[in-house]
Design a protein around this motif. Structure first.
Motif, mmCIF file in Angstrom:
data_model
loop_
_atom_site.group_PDB
_atom_site.id
_atom_site.type_symbol
_atom_site.label_atom_id
_atom_site.label_comp_id
_atom_site.label_asym_id
_atom_site.label_seq_id
_atom_site.Cartn_x
_atom_site.Cartn_y
_atom_site.Cartn_z
ATOM 1 N N LEU A 193 0.818 -1.211 0.000
ATOM 2 C CA LEU A 193 0.000 0.000 0.000
ATOM 3 C C LEU A 193 0.853 1.262 0.000
ATOM 4 N N HIS A 194 2.121 1.130 0.419
ATOM 5 C CA HIS A 194 3.002 2.300 0.490
ATOM 6 C C HIS A 194 3.461 2.785 -0.884
ATOM 7 N N ASN A 195 3.288 1.973 -1.932
ATOM 8 C CA ASN A 195 3.665 2.406 -3.267
ATOM 9 C C ASN A 195 2.733 3.510 -3.765
ATOM 10 N N VAL A 196 3.322 4.500 -4.435
ATOM 11 C CA VAL A 196 2.470 5.472 -5.116
ATOM 12 C C VAL A 196 1.847 4.793 -6.334
ATOM 13 N N SER A 197 0.742 5.326 -6.813
ATOM 14 C CA SER A 197 0.083 4.745 -7.965
ATOM 15 C C SER A 197 0.965 4.897 -9.205
ATOM 16 N N GLY A 198 0.848 3.952 -10.119
ATOM 17 C CA GLY A 198 1.641 3.991 -11.330
ATOM 18 C C GLY A 198 2.155 2.619 -11.716
ATOM 19 N N ASP A 199 3.054 2.576 -12.666
ATOM 20 C CA ASP A 199 3.494 1.327 -13.288
ATOM 21 C C ASP A 199 4.373 0.483 -12.383
ATOM 22 N N PHE A 200 5.403 1.073 -11.778
ATOM 23 C CA PHE A 200 6.344 0.325 -10.940
ATOM 24 C C PHE A 200 5.771 0.137 -9.538
ATOM 25 N N TYR A 201 6.025 -1.042 -8.959
ATOM 26 C CA TYR A 201 5.585 -1.290 -7.587
ATOM 27 C C TYR A 201 6.486 -2.339 -6.939
ATOM 28 N N VAL A 202 6.476 -2.358 -5.607
ATOM 29 C CA VAL A 202 7.148 -3.383 -4.797
ATOM 30 C C VAL A 202 6.062 -4.192 -4.103
ATOM 31 N N ASP A 203 6.231 -5.510 -4.036
ATOM 32 C CA ASP A 203 5.217 -6.314 -3.362
ATOM 33 C C ASP A 203 5.711 -6.796 -2.001
ATOM 34 N N MET A 218 20.340 1.793 -5.658
ATOM 35 C CA MET A 218 20.489 1.799 -7.105
ATOM 36 C C MET A 218 19.639 2.877 -7.770
ATOM 37 N N ALA A 219 18.460 3.114 -7.224
ATOM 38 C CA ALA A 219 17.552 4.121 -7.798
ATOM 39 C C ALA A 219 16.891 4.899 -6.666
ATOM 40 N N PRO A 220 17.672 5.717 -5.933
ATOM 41 C CA PRO A 220 17.128 6.415 -4.766
ATOM 42 C C PRO A 220 16.045 7.431 -5.108
ATOM 43 N N GLU A 221 15.990 7.853 -6.369
ATOM 44 C CA GLU A 221 14.952 8.796 -6.771
ATOM 45 C C GLU A 221 13.602 8.102 -6.985
ATOM 46 N N ILE A 222 13.598 6.755 -6.962
ATOM 47 C CA ILE A 222 12.374 5.993 -7.202
ATOM 48 C C ILE A 222 11.890 5.275 -5.941
ATOM 49 N N PHE A 223 12.828 4.703 -5.183
ATOM 50 C CA PHE A 223 12.480 3.834 -4.062
ATOM 51 C C PHE A 223 12.933 4.429 -2.727
ATOM 52 N N HIS A 224 12.140 4.181 -1.686
ATOM 53 C CA HIS A 224 12.571 4.508 -0.330
ATOM 54 C C HIS A 224 12.046 3.445 0.625
ATOM 55 N N GLN A 225 12.428 3.579 1.882
ATOM 56 C CA GLN A 225 12.053 2.589 2.887
ATOM 57 C C GLN A 225 10.818 3.034 3.646
ATOM 58 N N PRO A 256 9.035 6.821 -12.444
ATOM 59 C CA PRO A 256 9.980 7.415 -13.396
ATOM 60 C C PRO A 256 9.282 8.384 -14.356
ATOM 61 N N THR A 257 9.957 9.496 -14.603
ATOM 62 C CA THR A 257 9.395 10.516 -15.494
ATOM 63 C C THR A 257 10.287 10.802 -16.690
ATOM 64 N N ASN A 258 11.446 10.125 -16.777
ATOM 65 C CA ASN A 258 12.315 10.313 -17.924
ATOM 66 C C ASN A 258 13.072 9.004 -18.174
ATOM 67 N N GLU A 259 13.850 8.954 -19.257
ATOM 68 C CA GLU A 259 14.529 7.717 -19.656
ATOM 69 C C GLU A 259 15.563 7.258 -18.633
ATOM 70 N N ILE A 260 16.278 8.215 -18.030
ATOM 71 C CA ILE A 260 17.310 7.847 -17.051
ATOM 72 C C ILE A 260 16.668 7.219 -15.819
ATOM 73 N N GLU A 261 15.620 7.837 -15.310
ATOM 74 C CA GLU A 261 14.931 7.285 -14.139
ATOM 75 C C GLU A 261 14.340 5.914 -14.451
ATOM 76 N N ARG A 262 13.790 5.771 -15.640
ATOM 77 C CA ARG A 262 13.191 4.485 -15.997
ATOM 78 C C ARG A 262 14.268 3.393 -16.108
ATOM 79 N N LEU A 263 15.411 3.720 -16.701
ATOM 80 C CA LEU A 263 16.484 2.740 -16.801
ATOM 81 C C LEU A 263 16.936 2.303 -15.419
ATOM 82 N N ARG A 264 17.115 3.243 -14.513
ATOM 83 C CA ARG A 264 17.567 2.891 -13.167
ATOM 84 C C ARG A 264 16.525 2.040 -12.440
#
Length: 287
Positions: free
Chosen positions: A9-19, A31-38, A49-57
């Protein structure tokens, strides 16, 4: 594999998620601190992700998650681009392999592309895309294992590449009895002019670290950077052999020069040698 019905439930809405199978190994967060946190002792997506670099990471983190706890709602059409990005360059001829193994609790592994033969530092998963990339980069001459905890798929890498495995005799277990180069004693051992293996008993009895070119220290579970404490640390709560011995090993290690700390667990640290020497003294003061 991550499943949408287990999406945290802590994931924001959108394509990527953690289960909910996340084991809080920290891999995706560094590896991708701009996407994931604890959140609540697990990882979660706080920014899509909002750009190609963020999506790759983000995709690199997907591939590196040891428990396959990260996924996308839509099947990623660019996953091959992420696969081909490994190993990821860190500096000069040193790379992060990704594809962390669950059996090593998500420990990082590294590649040194060396003129006398490449060195794989600790074992990632034996994943076909990574193996293909390693073949293209010249294969593996040595599989250096810092200690008994992070050996993962060492046998598969040996069988495929014919590499000689290196592990200290005091950390040999039933799964590593066939290791070709079993180190002994407490003296540093040079396996090339610019490659020095340094025994650092403490976390385990046979733990060693690898110093490359007096610049890169592959520290296994002996030494890492703490984002929380903002200093170099040893893992007192994960010391399986002797905390006192670990302190003595750290004192010896502080006599060497290096600019990078590249750990199995914990965060990397990079600075000039003078700053690193000061950081090591701060670490020693905590014992």
């Amino acid at each position: 594999m991550a499943k949408i019905e287990r999406r945290l439930l802590h994931n924001v809405s959108g394509d990527f998620y953690v289960d909910s199978t996340c084991i809080d190994c920290d891999t995706c967060r560094w590896m991708a601190p701009e996407i994931f946190h604890q959140v609540a002792q697990q990882s979660a997506v706080y920014h899509q992700p909002t750009n190609e670099i963020e999506r790759l990471r983000a995709l690199q983190a997907v591939l590196s998650c040891p428990t396959a706890s990260i996924a996308t709602v839509e099947k990623p059409t660019d996953i091959q681009t992420a696969q081909q990005s490994f190993p990821i360059l860190i500096d000069q001829n040193v790379f992060h392999c990704g594809y962390h193994a669950e059996s090593s609790y998500g420990a990082a592994s590294y590649l040194i592309q060396h003129p006398e033969g490449n060195i794989l530092v600790d074992s990632p998963r034996f994943a076909a895309p990574l193996v293909k990339q390693l073949e293209a980069m010249g294969g593996i001459r040595y599989l250096y294992l810092t200690h008994r905890d992070d050996v993962a798929d060492h046998q598969k890498f040996h069988d495929h590449f014919g590499c000689d495995r290196i592990l200290h005799q005091d950390d040999i277990t039933t799964s590593t009895l066939s290791v070709e180069m079993q180190l002994t004693g407490t003296d540093a051992i040079a396996i090339a002019d610019d490659l020095l293996i340094i025994p650092v008993a403490g976390h385990t009895k046979g733990h060693t670290v690898l110093l490359y070119g007096q610049k890169f220290l592959f520290s296994g579970d002996h030494l890492a950077w703490s984002e929380q404490l903002h200093r170099l640390i040893a893992f007192r709560n994960a010391c399986w052999y002797s905390w006192d011995e670990l302190g003595r090993s750290m004192e010896r290690l502080a006599t060497y020069q290096f600019e990078w700390v590249l750990p199995g667990h914990g965060r990397r640290y990079h600075c000039d040698r003078e700053t690193m020497a000061q950081a090591m003294q701060e670490c020693l003061a905590s014992f």
